[in-house]
Motif scaffolding. Structure first.
Motif, PDB file in Angstrom:
ATOM      1  N   GLN A   5      22.323 -43.037  25.852  1.00  8.65           N
ATOM      2  CA  GLN A   5      23.138 -42.986  24.659  1.00  8.65           C
ATOM      3  C   GLN A   5      24.695 -42.021  25.036  1.00  8.65           C
ATOM      4  OE1 GLN A   5      19.897 -41.776  22.186  1.00  8.65           O
ATOM      5  NE2 GLN A   5      20.699 -43.196  20.564  1.00  8.65           N
ATOM      6  N   ILE A   6      24.284 -40.903  25.527  1.00  9.95           N
ATOM      7  CA  ILE A   6      25.182 -40.029  25.711  1.00  9.95           C
ATOM      8  C   ILE A   6      26.107 -40.599  26.930  1.00  9.95           C
ATOM      9  CG2 ILE A   6      25.583 -37.742  26.797  1.00  9.95           C
ATOM     10  CD1 ILE A   6      23.072 -36.921  25.305  1.00  9.95           C
ATOM     11  N   ILE A   7      25.686 -40.964  27.848  1.00  5.94           N
ATOM     12  CA  ILE A   7      26.608 -41.836  28.959  1.00  5.94           C
ATOM     13  C   ILE A   7      27.625 -42.665  28.405  1.00  5.94           C
ATOM     14  CG2 ILE A   7      26.586 -43.450  30.969  1.00  5.94           C
ATOM     15  CD1 ILE A   7      23.961 -41.595  32.043  1.00  5.94           C
ATOM     16  N   SER A   8      26.843 -43.615  27.584  1.00  7.78           N
ATOM     17  CA  SER A   8      27.746 -44.758  26.822  1.00  7.78           C
ATOM     18  C   SER A   8      28.800 -44.102  26.005  1.00  7.78           C
ATOM     19  CB  SER A   8      26.849 -45.677  25.808  1.00  7.78           C
ATOM     20  OG  SER A   8      27.403 -46.483  25.136  1.00  7.78           O
ATOM     21  N   PHE A   9      28.485 -43.274  25.290  1.00  7.46           N
ATOM     22  CA  PHE A   9      29.436 -42.379  24.393  1.00  7.46           C
ATOM     23  C   PHE A   9      30.520 -41.957  25.359  1.00  7.46           C
ATOM     24  CE2 PHE A   9      31.276 -38.565  22.486  1.00  7.46           C
ATOM     25  CZ  PHE A   9      31.709 -39.203  21.069  1.00  7.46           C
ATOM     26  N   PHE A  10      30.215 -41.059  26.313  1.00  9.76           N
ATOM     27  CA  PHE A  10      31.054 -40.312  27.277  1.00  9.76           C
ATOM     28  C   PHE A  10      32.020 -41.439  27.902  1.00  9.76           C
ATOM     29  CE2 PHE A  10      29.102 -36.724  26.102  1.00  9.76           C
ATOM     30  CZ  PHE A  10      29.873 -35.309  26.789  1.00  9.76           C
ATOM     31  N   ASN A  11      31.385 -42.694  28.333  1.00 11.76           N
ATOM     32  CA  ASN A  11      32.056 -43.721  28.918  1.00 11.76           C
ATOM     33  C   ASN A  11      33.183 -44.151  27.873  1.00 11.76           C
ATOM     34  OD1 ASN A  11      31.215 -43.761  31.381  1.00 11.76           O
ATOM     35  ND2 ASN A  11      29.470 -45.231  30.853  1.00 11.76           N
ATOM     36  N   GLU A  12      33.009 -44.336  26.642  1.00 13.34           N
ATOM     37  CA  GLU A  12      33.946 -44.768  25.710  1.00 13.34           C
ATOM     38  C   GLU A  12      35.149 -43.785  25.790  1.00 13.34           C
ATOM     39  OE1 GLU A  12      31.513 -45.209  22.040  1.00 13.34           O
ATOM     40  OE2 GLU A  12      30.609 -46.846  22.814  1.00 13.34           O
ATOM     41  N   GLN A  13      35.027 -42.650  25.856  1.00 16.76           N
ATOM     42  CA  GLN A  13      35.981 -41.437  26.004  1.00 16.76           C
ATOM     43  C   GLN A  13      36.652 -41.415  27.271  1.00 16.76           C
ATOM     44  OE1 GLN A  13      36.317 -40.137  22.799  1.00 16.76           O
ATOM     45  NE2 GLN A  13      34.748 -41.383  22.203  1.00 16.76           N
ATOM     46  N   ALA A  14      36.237 -42.209  28.244  1.00 10.93           N
ATOM     47  CA  ALA A  14      36.657 -42.077  29.517  1.00 10.93           C
ATOM     48  C   ALA A  14      36.515 -40.840  30.247  1.00 10.93           C
ATOM     49  CB  ALA A  14      38.373 -42.442  29.413  1.00 10.93           C
ATOM     50  N   VAL A  15      35.174 -40.396  29.964  1.00  9.32           N
ATOM     51  CA  VAL A  15      34.654 -39.308  30.615  1.00  9.32           C
ATOM     52  C   VAL A  15      33.620 -39.401  31.743  1.00  9.32           C
ATOM     53  CG1 VAL A  15      33.622 -36.785  30.300  1.00  9.32           C
ATOM     54  CG2 VAL A  15      35.398 -37.878  28.720  1.00  9.32           C
ATOM     55  N   PRO A  16      33.902 -39.067  32.932  1.00  8.37           N
ATOM     56  CA  PRO A  16      32.853 -39.156  33.898  1.00  8.37           C
ATOM     57  C   PRO A  16      31.325 -39.066  33.650  1.00  8.37           C
ATOM     58  CG  PRO A  16      34.510 -37.589  34.892  1.00  8.37           C
ATOM     59  CD  PRO A  16      34.712 -37.816  33.203  1.00  8.37           C
ATOM     60  N   ILE A  17      30.548 -39.823  34.233  1.00  4.60           N
ATOM     61  CA  ILE A  17      28.823 -39.802  33.922  1.00  4.60           C
ATOM     62  C   ILE A  17      28.443 -38.323  34.234  1.00  4.60           C
ATOM     63  CG2 ILE A  17      26.792 -40.587  34.949  1.00  4.60           C
ATOM     64  CD1 ILE A  17      28.104 -43.492  34.978  1.00  4.60           C
ATOM     65  N   ALA A  18      29.213 -37.823  35.167  1.00  5.50           N
ATOM     66  CA  ALA A  18      28.579 -36.492  35.664  1.00  5.50           C
ATOM     67  C   ALA A  18      28.700 -35.514  34.508  1.00  5.50           C
ATOM     68  CB  ALA A  18      29.246 -35.921  36.936  1.00  5.50           C
ATOM     69  N   GLU A  19      29.821 -35.527  33.726  1.00  3.59           N
ATOM     70  CA  GLU A  19      29.889 -34.577  32.632  1.00  3.59           C
ATOM     71  C   GLU A  19      28.967 -34.877  31.449  1.00  3.59           C
ATOM     72  OE1 GLU A  19      31.391 -31.360  31.040  1.00  3.59           O
ATOM     73  OE2 GLU A  19      32.361 -32.376  32.962  1.00  3.59           O
TER      74      GLU A  19
END
Length: 71
Positions: free
Chosen positions: A20-34
């Motif tokens: 869920q968090i990876i999906s949210f960060f992807n929507e924000q164009a933030v790397p998976i590592a973050e």
């Protein structure tokens, strides 16, 4: 899209899954590592903030996390 952002199970808040968090960060164009760093940080804190208060809305915590990255 103002849906509840926490999941309740028998009266307690259930932490989000890493996916869920990876999906949210992807929507924000933030790397998976973050996203992983955010997840493991708050998991180590048992989903409480620095003041010991339980996090009820992980998306708001993630937005604060991302804001602090920029500033």
């Amino acid at each position: 899209m103002n849906e509840p952002q926490t999941i309740y199970s028998f009266g307690r808040v259930v932490p989000p899954k890493l996916e869920q968090i990876i999906s949210f960060f992807n929507e924000q164009a933030v790397p998976i590592a973050e996203a992983e760093e955010f997840f493991f940080y708050y998991q180590s804190m048992r989903w409480h903030n620095e003041n010991g208060i339980p996090i009820h809305n992980w998306k708001e915590a993630a937005k604060d996390w991302l804001y602090n990255l920029e500033n």
